[in-house]
Design a protein around this motif. Structure first.
Motif, short mmCIF file in Angstrom:
data_model
loop_
_atom_site.label_atom_id
_atom_site.label_comp_id
_atom_site.label_asym_id
_atom_site.label_seq_id
_atom_site.Cartn_x
_atom_site.Cartn_y
_atom_site.Cartn_z
N ASP A 95 0.83 -1.21 0.00
CA ASP A 95 0.00 0.00 0.00
C ASP A 95 0.87 1.25 0.00
O ASP A 95 0.60 2.22 -0.73
CB ASP A 95 -0.91 0.01 1.24
CG ASP A 95 -1.93 -1.11 1.22
OD1 ASP A 95 -2.03 -1.82 0.19
OD2 ASP A 95 -2.63 -1.29 2.23
N CYS A 122 -2.72 10.33 2.11
CA CYS A 122 -3.28 8.98 1.90
C CYS A 122 -2.31 7.91 2.41
O CYS A 122 -2.74 6.92 3.03
CB CYS A 122 -3.55 8.76 0.41
SG CYS A 122 -4.91 9.72 -0.27
N GLY A 126 -3.50 5.95 5.69
CA GLY A 126 -3.76 4.54 5.41
C GLY A 126 -2.98 3.65 6.35
O GLY A 126 -3.49 2.64 6.85
N THR A 129 -4.53 3.93 9.83
CA THR A 129 -5.79 3.18 9.88
C THR A 129 -5.54 1.72 10.25
O THR A 129 -6.20 1.16 11.14
CB THR A 129 -6.51 3.24 8.52
OG1 THR A 129 -6.86 4.59 8.23
CG2 THR A 129 -7.77 2.38 8.53
N ALA A 148 -13.28 3.40 5.21
CA ALA A 148 -12.20 3.20 4.22
C ALA A 148 -11.37 1.98 4.58
O ALA A 148 -10.27 2.11 5.11
CB ALA A 148 -11.32 4.45 4.14
N ARG A 150 -9.06 -1.38 3.69
CA ARG A 150 -7.92 -1.49 2.79
C ARG A 150 -8.33 -1.84 1.36
O ARG A 150 -7.86 -1.22 0.39
CB ARG A 150 -6.94 -2.54 3.30
CG ARG A 150 -5.76 -2.75 2.34
CD ARG A 150 -4.79 -3.79 2.81
NE ARG A 150 -3.70 -3.90 1.85
CZ ARG A 150 -3.67 -4.77 0.85
NH1 ARG A 150 -4.66 -5.64 0.69
NH2 ARG A 150 -2.65 -4.80 0.00
N ASP A 152 -11.09 -1.37 -0.21
CA ASP A 152 -11.78 -0.26 -0.86
C ASP A 152 -10.79 0.79 -1.34
O ASP A 152 -10.91 1.32 -2.45
CB ASP A 152 -12.78 0.38 0.12
CG ASP A 152 -13.79 -0.63 0.64
OD1 ASP A 152 -14.31 -1.41 -0.17
OD2 ASP A 152 -14.06 -0.64 1.85
N ARG A 153 -9.81 1.10 -0.49
CA ARG A 153 -8.80 2.12 -0.86
C ARG A 153 -7.99 1.66 -2.07
O ARG A 153 -7.73 2.44 -2.99
CB ARG A 153 -7.86 2.39 0.33
CG ARG A 153 -8.53 2.95 1.56
CD ARG A 153 -7.51 3.53 2.52
NE ARG A 153 -6.47 2.59 2.90
CZ ARG A 153 -6.53 1.78 3.96
NH1 ARG A 153 -7.61 1.78 4.71
NH2 ARG A 153 -5.53 0.98 4.26
N ILE A 157 -8.16 3.62 -5.83
CA ILE A 157 -7.05 4.37 -6.42
C ILE A 157 -6.56 3.72 -7.72
O ILE A 157 -6.21 4.41 -8.67
CB ILE A 157 -5.89 4.52 -5.41
CG1 ILE A 157 -4.88 5.55 -5.91
CG2 ILE A 157 -5.20 3.19 -5.14
CD1 ILE A 157 -5.47 6.92 -6.16
N LEU A 180 -10.04 9.46 -0.75
CA LEU A 180 -9.31 8.53 0.11
C LEU A 180 -8.65 9.26 1.28
O LEU A 180 -8.61 8.74 2.40
CB LEU A 180 -8.27 7.77 -0.70
CG LEU A 180 -8.83 6.77 -1.71
CD1 LEU A 180 -7.69 6.13 -2.51
CD2 LEU A 180 -9.65 5.70 -1.01
N SER A 184 -9.92 8.14 4.84
CA SER A 184 -8.94 7.52 5.74
C SER A 184 -8.82 8.30 7.04
O SER A 184 -8.71 7.71 8.12
CB SER A 184 -7.56 7.45 5.05
OG SER A 184 -7.60 6.62 3.92
N THR A 187 -11.82 7.54 9.07
CA THR A 187 -11.73 6.18 9.61
C THR A 187 -10.83 6.14 10.84
O THR A 187 -11.15 5.46 11.83
CB THR A 187 -11.20 5.21 8.53
OG1 THR A 187 -12.13 5.17 7.45
CG2 THR A 187 -11.03 3.80 9.10
#
Length: 203
Positions: A95, A122, A126, A129, A148, A150, A152-153, A157, A180, A184, A187
């Motif tokens: 990621d 992001c 991320g 999160t 959000a 993982r 889905d993110r 993107i 995002l 994020s 979240t």
């Protein structure tokens, strides 16, 4: 949101690949490692040079390893604590590589300081999160909440970056990055609040 489709993908679409790798006696951990290396190469070799579509296609060829390794482990009974740890750790690396590649693109070929910062947001949020959930669970709390996740993110993107490159419409990628970054951040706030509520109730 997208986790609900995992059973369909692993049970129908990716089943032949899973069975082939099992027959070849490939370890699920090897699949995890190769998949992560592929994602990192795609993101860091293509994105910074402005080859966004090529990068998305390359990454997509490896991103399904996240479902394949789990299906292999379950089918062969080789699920292990180390395998789960390795999978989760390498997911974070993959990621980070994607958003780092985009940040490098905006710092260079893309030449856009605003979206360089949005990409970094992001990247950081991320990671936080995922950390918030892992840390909460280590303390005995449940933090599996938020808008959000993982999967889905990742899909958002990659799809929007790919479509933006195909139709020469970078606005699609910009919208995805803003969405995002905001999702994020929300979240992380949701998970902090959830753990706080559980902690106060426990005390």
């Amino acid at each position: 949101m997208l986790d609900r489709f995992k059973a369909f993908w692993t049970g129908v679409i990716l089943a032949p690949v899973v069975n082939l790798l099992i027959r070849l006696k490939v370890s699920p951990d090897v699949v995890t490692l190769v998949g992560t290396i592929g994602v990192c190469v795609g993101a860091l070799a293509f994105f910074p040079r402005g080859h966004l579509l090529a990068g998305v296609i390359f990454i997509t060829c490896f991103v399904f390893s996240d479902m394949i390794d789990g299906a292999m482990a379950r089918k062969t009974g080789r699920s292990s604590s180390f395998g789960a740890f390795l999978d989760s750790t390498l997911d974070r690396i993959g990621d980070a590589a994607i958003f780092s590649g985009l940040a490098l693109y905006f710092a260079g070929t893309g030449d856009n300081r605003l979206y360089l910062w949005i990409s970094l947001i992001c990247l950081v949020m991320g990671a936080v999160t995922s950390y918030a959930r892992a840390r909460a669970e280590s303390l005995g709390f449940d933090a599996k909440v938020g808008i959000a996740e993982r999967a889905d993110r990742l899909v958002a993107i990659l799809v929007m970056t790919g479509l933006g490159a195909i139709f020469d419409a970078p606005i699609l990628m910009y919208v995805a990055l803003w969405a995002l970054a905001i999702a994020s951040t929300i979240t992380v706030g949701q998970r902090i609040w959830t753990v706080r509520t559980q902690a106060l109730a426990a005390e």
